[in-house]
Design a protein around this motif. Sequence first.
Motif, PDB file in Angstrom:
ATOM      1  N   UNK A  41       0.793  -0.908  -0.453  1.00  0.00           N
ATOM      2  CA  UNK A  41      -0.181  -0.047   0.156  1.00  0.00           C
ATOM      3  C   UNK A  41       1.142   1.206   0.332  1.00  0.00           C
ATOM      4  N   UNK A  42       0.673   2.453  -1.109  1.00  0.00           N
ATOM      5  CA  UNK A  42       1.257   3.842  -1.142  1.00  0.00           C
ATOM      6  C   UNK A  42       0.753   4.074  -2.359  1.00  0.00           C
ATOM      7  N   UNK A  43       1.503   5.396  -2.347  1.00  0.00           N
ATOM      8  CA  UNK A  43       0.338   6.435  -2.720  1.00  0.00           C
ATOM      9  C   UNK A  43       1.231   6.999  -4.384  1.00  0.00           C
ATOM     10  N   UNK A  44       2.024   6.020  -4.014  1.00  0.00           N
ATOM     11  CA  UNK A  44       3.744   5.712  -4.577  1.00  0.00           C
ATOM     12  C   UNK A  44       3.008   5.405  -6.190  1.00  0.00           C
ATOM     13  N   UNK A  45       2.694   3.661  -5.645  1.00  0.00           N
ATOM     14  CA  UNK A  45       3.260   2.404  -6.264  1.00  0.00           C
ATOM     15  C   UNK A  45       1.269   1.740  -6.814  1.00  0.00           C
ATOM     16  N   UNK A  46       1.683   1.555  -7.940  1.00  0.00           N
ATOM     17  CA  UNK A  46       0.460   0.715  -8.289  1.00  0.00           C
ATOM     18  C   UNK A  46       0.720  -0.371  -9.433  1.00  0.00           C
ATOM     19  N   UNK A  47      -0.654  -1.525  -9.708  1.00  0.00           N
ATOM     20  CA  UNK A  47      -0.071  -2.421 -10.556  1.00  0.00           C
ATOM     21  C   UNK A  47      -1.095  -2.481 -11.294  1.00  0.00           C
ATOM     22  N   UNK A  48      -1.014  -2.567 -13.010  1.00  0.00           N
ATOM     23  CA  UNK A  48      -2.071  -3.010 -14.123  1.00  0.00           C
ATOM     24  C   UNK A  48      -1.476  -4.044 -14.213  1.00  0.00           C
ATOM     25  N   UNK A  49      -2.810  -5.362 -14.651  1.00  0.00           N
ATOM     26  CA  UNK A  49      -3.186  -6.333 -15.234  1.00  0.00           C
ATOM     27  C   UNK A  49      -3.682  -5.708 -16.723  1.00  0.00           C
ATOM     28  N   UNK A  50      -2.656  -6.824 -17.587  1.00  0.00           N
ATOM     29  CA  UNK A  50      -3.797  -6.465 -19.097  1.00  0.00           C
ATOM     30  C   UNK A  50      -3.717  -7.555 -19.365  1.00  0.00           C
ATOM     31  N   UNK A  51      -4.025  -7.817 -20.446  1.00  0.00           N
ATOM     32  CA  UNK A  51      -5.060  -9.352 -20.826  1.00  0.00           C
ATOM     33  C   UNK A  51      -3.541 -10.331 -20.658  1.00  0.00           C
ATOM     34  N   UNK A  52      -3.254 -11.547 -20.892  1.00  0.00           N
ATOM     35  CA  UNK A  52      -2.680 -11.962 -21.254  1.00  0.00           C
ATOM     36  C   UNK A  52      -1.798 -12.095 -23.317  1.00  0.00           C
ATOM     37  N   UNK A  53      -0.584 -11.609 -23.680  1.00  0.00           N
ATOM     38  CA  UNK A  53      -0.389 -12.137 -24.649  1.00  0.00           C
ATOM     39  C   UNK A  53       0.336 -11.944 -25.543  1.00  0.00           C
ATOM     40  N   UNK A  54       1.620 -12.038 -26.361  1.00  0.00           N
ATOM     41  CA  UNK A  54       2.176 -11.898 -26.944  1.00  0.00           C
ATOM     42  C   UNK A  54       2.636 -10.539 -27.103  1.00  0.00           C
ATOM     43  N   UNK A  55       3.619  -9.665 -26.114  1.00  0.00           N
ATOM     44  CA  UNK A  55       4.381  -8.562 -25.586  1.00  0.00           C
ATOM     45  C   UNK A  55       3.088  -7.530 -25.637  1.00  0.00           C
ATOM     46  N   UNK A  56       1.559  -7.654 -24.857  1.00  0.00           N
ATOM     47  CA  UNK A  56       1.019  -6.786 -24.767  1.00  0.00           C
ATOM     48  C   UNK A  56       1.131  -5.971 -23.488  1.00  0.00           C
ATOM     49  N   UNK A  57       2.149  -6.467 -22.574  1.00  0.00           N
ATOM     50  CA  UNK A  57       2.814  -6.244 -21.544  1.00  0.00           C
ATOM     51  C   UNK A  57       4.054  -5.063 -22.124  1.00  0.00           C
ATOM     52  N   UNK A  58       4.530  -5.468 -22.839  1.00  0.00           N
ATOM     53  CA  UNK A  58       5.664  -4.595 -23.546  1.00  0.00           C
ATOM     54  C   UNK A  58       4.684  -3.376 -24.660  1.00  0.00           C
ATOM     55  N   UNK A  59       3.511  -3.237 -25.151  1.00  0.00           N
ATOM     56  CA  UNK A  59       2.638  -2.367 -25.607  1.00  0.00           C
ATOM     57  C   UNK A  59       2.583  -0.770 -25.159  1.00  0.00           C
ATOM     58  N   UNK A  60       1.973  -2.026 -23.889  1.00  0.00           N
ATOM     59  CA  UNK A  60       1.320  -0.677 -22.848  1.00  0.00           C
ATOM     60  C   UNK A  60       2.368   0.155 -22.635  1.00  0.00           C
ATOM     61  N   UNK A  61       3.255  -0.392 -21.657  1.00  0.00           N
ATOM     62  CA  UNK A  61       4.031   0.196 -21.466  1.00  0.00           C
ATOM     63  C   UNK A  61       4.616   1.177 -22.461  1.00  0.00           C
ATOM     64  N   UNK A  62       5.255   0.904 -23.983  1.00  0.00           N
ATOM     65  CA  UNK A  62       5.796   1.747 -24.697  1.00  0.00           C
ATOM     66  C   UNK A  62       4.640   2.626 -24.679  1.00  0.00           C
TER      67      UNK A  62
END
Length: 150
Positions: A41-62
């Motif tokens: 728990x922190x006002x500075x930290x968060x997690x985002x879940x993206x759908x499964x799939x090839x490079x989905x997390x990478x695309x979101x970061x970009x």
Amino acid sequence: MKIWVDADACPAVIKDILYRAADRAQVVLTLIANRMLRVPPSPWVRAVQVPAGFDVADRRIVEEAAAGDLVITADVPLAALAIGKGAYVLDPRGELLDAGNIEERLTLRNFMDGLRSSGVDTGGPAAFSAADRQAFANRLDAFLARRAKR
């Protein structure tokens, strides 16, 4: 400045260092993964879940990263895209990647990928060590200290 983490393959010890650094420096830290993550728990930290799939997390970061942000990843193609947007990249072993060294890293990655595709056993990366953890923590602290002075 924000910190974006390619969290699916990020070692837990590196995440712990990042949680403490985000709170100390009061910098927004976002972990992006295709699975649910528990974050403190922190006002500075968060997690985002993206759908499964090839490079989905990478695309979101970009998509989300902006010039001046810091991206934490060991994924060299993701690093190249982030650097192309003007972001800084730090890998979990403490190496700062930038426009001056990313092409060399991409070339080496592609060469090794070609060897593996042709059946050559190239081994894998060395086991993550205490020295790697310390190198990451030191480089992150130096980076955040420089950013604080601006």
